[in-house]
Design a protein around this motif. Structure first.
Motif, PDB file in Angstrom:
ATOM      1  N   SER A 233       0.828  -1.219   0.000  1.00  0.00           N
ATOM      2  CA  SER A 233       0.000   0.000   0.000  1.00  0.00           C
ATOM      3  C   SER A 233       0.858   1.262   0.000  1.00  0.00           C
ATOM      4  O   SER A 233       0.425   2.308  -0.507  1.00  0.00           O
ATOM      5  CB  SER A 233      -0.917  -0.004   1.227  1.00  0.00           C
ATOM      6  N   SER A 234       2.062   1.151   0.538  1.00  0.00           N
ATOM      7  CA  SER A 234       2.928   2.339   0.584  1.00  0.00           C
ATOM      8  C   SER A 234       3.316   2.823  -0.809  1.00  0.00           C
ATOM      9  O   SER A 234       3.745   3.967  -0.977  1.00  0.00           O
ATOM     10  CB  SER A 234       4.189   2.040   1.395  1.00  0.00           C
ATOM     11  N   PHE A 237      -0.065   5.213  -1.752  1.00  0.00           N
ATOM     12  CA  PHE A 237      -0.634   6.257  -0.906  1.00  0.00           C
ATOM     13  C   PHE A 237       0.407   7.326  -0.574  1.00  0.00           C
ATOM     14  O   PHE A 237       1.617   7.068  -0.614  1.00  0.00           O
ATOM     15  CB  PHE A 237      -1.198   5.651   0.386  1.00  0.00           C
ATOM     16  N   ARG A 238      -0.071   8.493  -0.219  1.00  0.00           N
ATOM     17  CA  ARG A 238       0.827   9.614   0.028  1.00  0.00           C
ATOM     18  C   ARG A 238       1.635   9.439   1.302  1.00  0.00           C
ATOM     19  O   ARG A 238       2.813   9.749   1.342  1.00  0.00           O
ATOM     20  CB  ARG A 238       0.012  10.914   0.097  1.00  0.00           C
ATOM     21  N   ARG A 239       0.990   8.978   2.354  1.00  0.00           N
ATOM     22  CA  ARG A 239       1.681   8.830   3.628  1.00  0.00           C
ATOM     23  C   ARG A 239       2.542   7.559   3.605  1.00  0.00           C
ATOM     24  O   ARG A 239       2.322   6.603   4.333  1.00  0.00           O
ATOM     25  CB  ARG A 239       0.683   8.786   4.770  1.00  0.00           C
ATOM     26  N   ARG A 240       3.536   7.588   2.752  1.00  0.00           N
ATOM     27  CA  ARG A 240       4.350   6.410   2.510  1.00  0.00           C
ATOM     28  C   ARG A 240       5.196   6.035   3.733  1.00  0.00           C
ATOM     29  O   ARG A 240       5.291   4.867   4.100  1.00  0.00           O
ATOM     30  CB  ARG A 240       5.259   6.670   1.307  1.00  0.00           C
ATOM     31  N   LYS A 241       5.781   7.041   4.375  1.00  0.00           N
ATOM     32  CA  LYS A 241       6.657   6.750   5.505  1.00  0.00           C
ATOM     33  C   LYS A 241       5.892   6.131   6.667  1.00  0.00           C
ATOM     34  O   LYS A 241       6.378   5.202   7.320  1.00  0.00           O
ATOM     35  CB  LYS A 241       7.361   8.035   5.958  1.00  0.00           C
TER      36      LYS A 241
END
Length: 508
Positions: A233-234, A237-241
């Protein structure tokens, strides 16, 4: 009691047929379909073997019931049997003493009841000794255990044996009357008394029961799955970290839970972690996931993390769905009865196989990543990581194979005999060597090397698992029935991953 699912079959199809859950079914379920089971005994199929095993379990259960719930003719209940036996023996003893004092022959009428009981118990003990696997030896006496019938014939039964005999008789009477709570409480009190007296490791028994209920490998399976979902999912999506941090936590928990399950098996068995096919699958998975997780911790490479999760996830999936095997911790074959060689050979070569699978999954990841825009630079970096992993795997495969040859020489009198299992190990060694040499000598491109590493999973799976499905060779302790469908499904998926290199990469 007959309706409780405590009888086990490792044939999942058979358990489903009987209406059980997991690997367990009840005596009542099996009796209801006993006629159908007898009708399927013909042939040499897994279903016939499973039917035979279930019918055998029914016979053992019935004989064990006769052995434990002991009742003499003309008595009411198991406690009544104990009273009647003691009364008959006291009556016979008094008659013999009286006859000796009065210098007369003993009255046969006063000895007949004791003689009748004695003949019945002697015949029952003979059956139990002739068929030791169908008798419940639960009465402690002199450092060993007796059946209730043998305990009644024992002249000097120990006090703890007398206590256990009365407790089991009371529990059987309570079960017969439908009072299961009283029976359970009686056995619970007996267990407490025995724990304080008998020189047994009751903590290990309770711990094994706890582990069976906990199912750590099932928990590890879900943790690997959640970790893999977060890693994938990383990418979208934007919130990868944040997702990567969560995925790393799940991966760490999965590896620790996986290791805990293996450590628990080692403690319960007092054996190294690999003793059968099931444990080898579990161990190979934790080797690959631990190695991959450690690499990710230092290098933060997403492919390594994904391959680590996939290795742990698939190993536990395969282990939990072995069709006619499973998490068995029974007695091992004599040839395997060596903790030293189980540690030296089996663990070493399984570390090698785990490395091969990690390298194969890494290679498959990079081949598939071409469709998401990975360029030549990414392939080059991926090939370097796969090559280093294969070098480690090659070392352990070679060392494990040599140690296996030494063990074979000690056990069978020859170092190498071209046994299917030995040939499988040699095939894995040769394939890894060819792939590494092709990469180091620049015989093939980065993509070609990744294809070789990906196909190495098929070679390793055949050498480790496939030859067991054939059912031939000296390594009979590793044979398993069924599983061809899942084996060829895995082969097909690996072939598709390798063949994806033939599809032109989309333009970026």
């Amino acid at each position: 009691m007959a309706g409780e699912p405590f009888l086990r079959s490792d044939n999942r199809d058979m358990v489903k047929f009987l209406g059980g859950r997991g690997r367990y079914f009840s005596y009542a379920d099996a009796v209801e379909k006993a006629g159908l089971l007898r009708g399927s005994l013909r042939g040499n199929s897994p279903q016939a073997h499973a039917s035979e095993a279930v019918l055998g379990a029914l016979a053992v259960y019935e004989q064990a019931g006769v052995s434990l719930a002991l009742r003499l003719e003309g008595t009411s209940g198991c406690l009544g049997t104990l009273d009647a036996w003691h009364e008959a023996m006291a009556e016979a003893s008094a008659e013999l003493e009286s006859a000796e004092r009065e210098k007369r022959r003993p009255s046969l009428d006063r000895l007949s009841r004791a003689n009748h009981y004695f003949q019945f118990l002697s015949a029952l003990v003979y059956v139990e000794e002739t068929n030791p696997n169908i008798a419940l030896r639960v009465i402690p006496h002199g450092g060993s255990f007796l059946t209730p019938a043998a305990a009644l014939l024992e002249k000097n039964l120990s006090p703890v044996g007398q206590t256990a005999l009365k407790a089991y008789a009371a529990a059987c009477d309570a079960y017969a009357a439908g009072d299961e709570s009283t029976a359970a409480e009686t056995l619970r009190q007996l267990s407490g008394e025995l724990e304080s007296i008998l020189p047994m490791d009751f903590f290990k028994l309770h711990f094994e029961h706890f582990i069976n209920a906990l199912e750590p490998f099932l928990g590890g399976f879900f943790l690997y799955g959640m970790s893999l979902v977060c890693f994938v999912s990383s990418l979208f999506f934007r919130r990868r970290k944040a997702l990567l941090h969560v995925a790393a936590v799940f991966l760490g928990m999965a590896v620790l839970w996986h290791l805990f399950g293996i450590a628990a098996r080692m403690y319960i068995q007092s054996r190294p972690p690999v003793t059968n096919l099931y444990s080898s699958v579990v161990f190979a998975g934790v080797v690959a996931s631990s190695f991959g997780g450690t690499l990710y911790l230092f290098r933060r490479q997403l492919p390594v993390a994904a391959a680590s999760c996939a290795s742990g996830l698939l190993s536990l999936l395969v282990a939990m769905n072995l069709p006619y095997s499973g998490d068995t911790m029974g007695m091992m074959r004599a040839v395997l009865n060596s903790n030293f060689w189980l540690t030296m050979h089996v663990m070493t070569i399984m570390i090698g196989y785990g490395g091969v699978f990690l390298a194969g999954f890494l290679a498959s990841y990079h081949l598939m990543a071409r469709f998401f825009g990975q360029g030549e630079k990414g392939l080059k970096a991926g090939a370097g990581g796969v090559c280093r992993t294969l070098l480690v795997a090659l070392f352990f495969c070679f060392l494990g194979t040599m140690l296996g040859g030494i063990w074979a020489d000690m056990s069978w009198g020859r170092f190498w005999g071209w046994d299917p299992k030995e040939n499988g190990a040699l095939m894995t060694l040769l394939w890894c060597s060819c792939a590494i040499h092709a990469r180091l000598l620049h015989v093939c491109s980065y993509q070609g090397f990744l294809v070789l590493a990906s196909l190495g999973n098929i070679v390793a799976a055949w050498g480790w698992f496939g030859v067991n499905l054939m059912g031939i060779g000296l390594h009979s302790y590793g044979f398993v029935e069924g599983g061809w469908f899942w084996f060829f499904l895995f082969v097909g998926l690996q072939v598709l991953a390798a063949a994806s290199v033939l599809i032109p990469q989309r333009s970026r």
